[in-house]
Design a protein around this motif. Structure first.
Motif, PDB file in Angstrom:
ATOM      1  N   ALA A  43       0.807  -1.168  -0.015  1.00  0.00           N
ATOM      2  CA  ALA A  43       0.008  -0.214  -0.089  1.00  0.00           C
ATOM      3  C   ALA A  43       0.854   1.336  -0.012  1.00  0.00           C
ATOM      4  O   ALA A  43       0.507   2.375  -0.709  1.00  0.00           O
ATOM      5  N   VAL A  44       1.750   1.249   0.914  1.00  0.00           N
ATOM      6  CA  VAL A  44       2.648   2.474   0.735  1.00  0.00           C
ATOM      7  C   VAL A  44       3.524   2.690  -0.325  1.00  0.00           C
ATOM      8  O   VAL A  44       3.324   3.658  -0.903  1.00  0.00           O
ATOM      9  N   ALA A  45       4.117   1.443  -0.911  1.00  0.00           N
ATOM     10  CA  ALA A  45       4.786   1.824  -2.290  1.00  0.00           C
ATOM     11  C   ALA A  45       3.842   2.326  -3.416  1.00  0.00           C
ATOM     12  O   ALA A  45       4.200   2.945  -4.301  1.00  0.00           O
ATOM     13  N   LYS A  46       2.571   2.015  -3.401  1.00  0.00           N
ATOM     14  CA  LYS A  46       1.541   2.160  -4.440  1.00  0.00           C
ATOM     15  C   LYS A  46       1.103   3.700  -4.121  1.00  0.00           C
ATOM     16  O   LYS A  46       0.102   4.005  -4.900  1.00  0.00           O
ATOM     17  N   GLY A  47       1.395   4.003  -2.924  1.00  0.00           N
ATOM     18  CA  GLY A  47       0.265   5.181  -2.522  1.00  0.00           C
ATOM     19  C   GLY A  47      -1.063   4.933  -2.317  1.00  0.00           C
ATOM     20  O   GLY A  47      -1.761   6.233  -2.300  1.00  0.00           O
ATOM     21  N   LEU A  48      -1.331   4.090  -1.726  1.00  0.00           N
ATOM     22  CA  LEU A  48      -2.660   3.735  -1.215  1.00  0.00           C
ATOM     23  C   LEU A  48      -2.820   3.825   0.164  1.00  0.00           C
ATOM     24  O   LEU A  48      -1.922   3.848   0.986  1.00  0.00           O
TER      25      LEU A  48
END
Length: 370
Positions: A43-48
């Motif tokens: 989620a952090v990596a994808k900006g979610l």
């Protein structure tokens, strides 16, 4: 191998003892924790919004008995599956993720603010949004809508855990059929519960049907059968475990209904007013309506289902539930079903430790405090 009988069951056992054996809880918790940590990283990596996996991770860490994963493993061992394997642990963990989905949605529909002694997911999310500057009304709306979606994510990830467990194709097809049936029953049970809530009446048939579909099947019967079918259990074993699961599942839910009214919140981790305020169509309330005298009926009609019910009104309701004989009648039903569950095990030979744990579990259902 042993064909168990009721007379050998210890006098005092606990439900918690079921999940202590074989390291089931530790293995399932470790797998879920690792799974959700990876979801946070993704989620952090994808900006979610990372609060979605974070709040779910916190919810799962906050407690729960892990009954369903433990019964899945016992079913696997009953079917000759032997020691724990990674795939079986992951399938068992998928049941706990599904349980999280069911609890999150149930708390939302029942307007329950507490679960396992802590704020329910919709209240946690509402608190986050309020602290971030939203008005109380906005925060409550976002908390409710957000919990609905977090529950949906838990359902999706339950499926992911099952699909990615590395099961052989034939076993995966059987597992999907079992879990599809389990999930459908839960949805129908929840829907029937919604329709009946606020309108308690003497119909015990409806009360028992709700109990069977909403909780009993997915708590005991289907988790055990899922594990047994993964191990290639024959039809005689499936039949015996089905009979055990249905009887024990109903005992579990009927005891839960008693705890929902007479239990101590500091022990159960949930309020003991919600079912009375909601006017839940439980066997306990149905029997009270059937067994009450005119004066007791007036109390039931006045207070059961009152959204503003306070401790005074709850005390009057509890007294009617006791004095009408409804509480005792439900306790007897729990005892009967616990005994029927143990008797069902006599149809087949089981590994000694499996037979012992299933016997003890059925006995514990009659006396569990939470």
């Amino acid at each position: 191998m042993v064909s168990p009988g009721l007379s050998t069951v210890p006098a005092v056992v606990t439900v918690a003892g079921l999940v202590a054996a074989d390291g089931v809880r530790a293995a399932v918790d470790a797998l879920l924790d690792d799974f959700l940590k990876r979801k946070v990283t993704t989620a952090v990596a994808k900006g979610l919004p990372e609060e979605v996996p974070c709040v779910l991770k916190d919810f799962l860490r906050d407690g729960g008995k892990r009954i369903r994963p433990a019964l899945c493993v016992l079913g696997w061992q009953a079917g000759g599956g032997g020691a724990l394997k990674g795939a079986v642990v992951q399938v068992a963990a998928s049941l706990e993720m599904f349980h999280a989905f069911a609890l999150i949605h149930d708390d939302l529909m029942d307007h329950s603010d507490i679960r396992r002694g802590k704020p329910s997911v919709h209240r946690r999310l509402a608190a986050r949004h309020h602290e971030a500057g939203r008005t109380r009304e906005e925060a409550d709306m976002l908390g409710a809508a957000g919990a609905l979606l977090v529950g949906d994510v838990a359902l999706a990830w339950a499926g992911e855990l099952l699909h990615s467990a590395g099961l052989p194709a034939r076993r995966l097809v059987a597992a999907l059929a079992r879990t599809d049936r389990m999930r459908t029953e839960v949805m129908y049970g929840q829907y029937m519960d919604l329709l009946a809530t606020g309108r308690p009446n003497p119909c015990t048939t409806k009360s028992l049907k709700i109990a069977r579909y909403k909780t009993a099947g997915y708590t005991i019967e289907h988790p055990m059968l899922l594990g047994a079918e993964l191990a290639g259990a024959d039809q005689s074993l499936v039949g015996a475990l089905t009979a055990y699961g249905r009887a024990a599942g109903e005992a579990f839910q009927l005891r839960d209904d008693l705890l929902g009214v007479f239990g101590r919140p500091d022990v159960t981790g949930k309020p003991n007013l919600d079912d009375l305020r909601e006017g839940k169509q439980t066997l306990l309330l149905s029997l009270a309506y059937r067994m009450a005298d005119p004066a007791q009926l007036r109390v039931l009609r006045r207070y059961a289902g009152d959204p503003l019910l306070d401790e005074h009104g709850a005390a009057r309701l509890r007294e009617v539930l006791r004095s009408s004989g409804a509480q005792t009648a439900v306790e007897q039903q729990v005892e009967t079903r616990s005994r029927q569950a143990v008797e069902a095990l006599q149809r087949v030979s089981l590994p000694l430790h499996v037979a012992e744990q299933l016997r003890n579990f059925a006995q514990a259902l009659s006396h569990r405090p939470a």
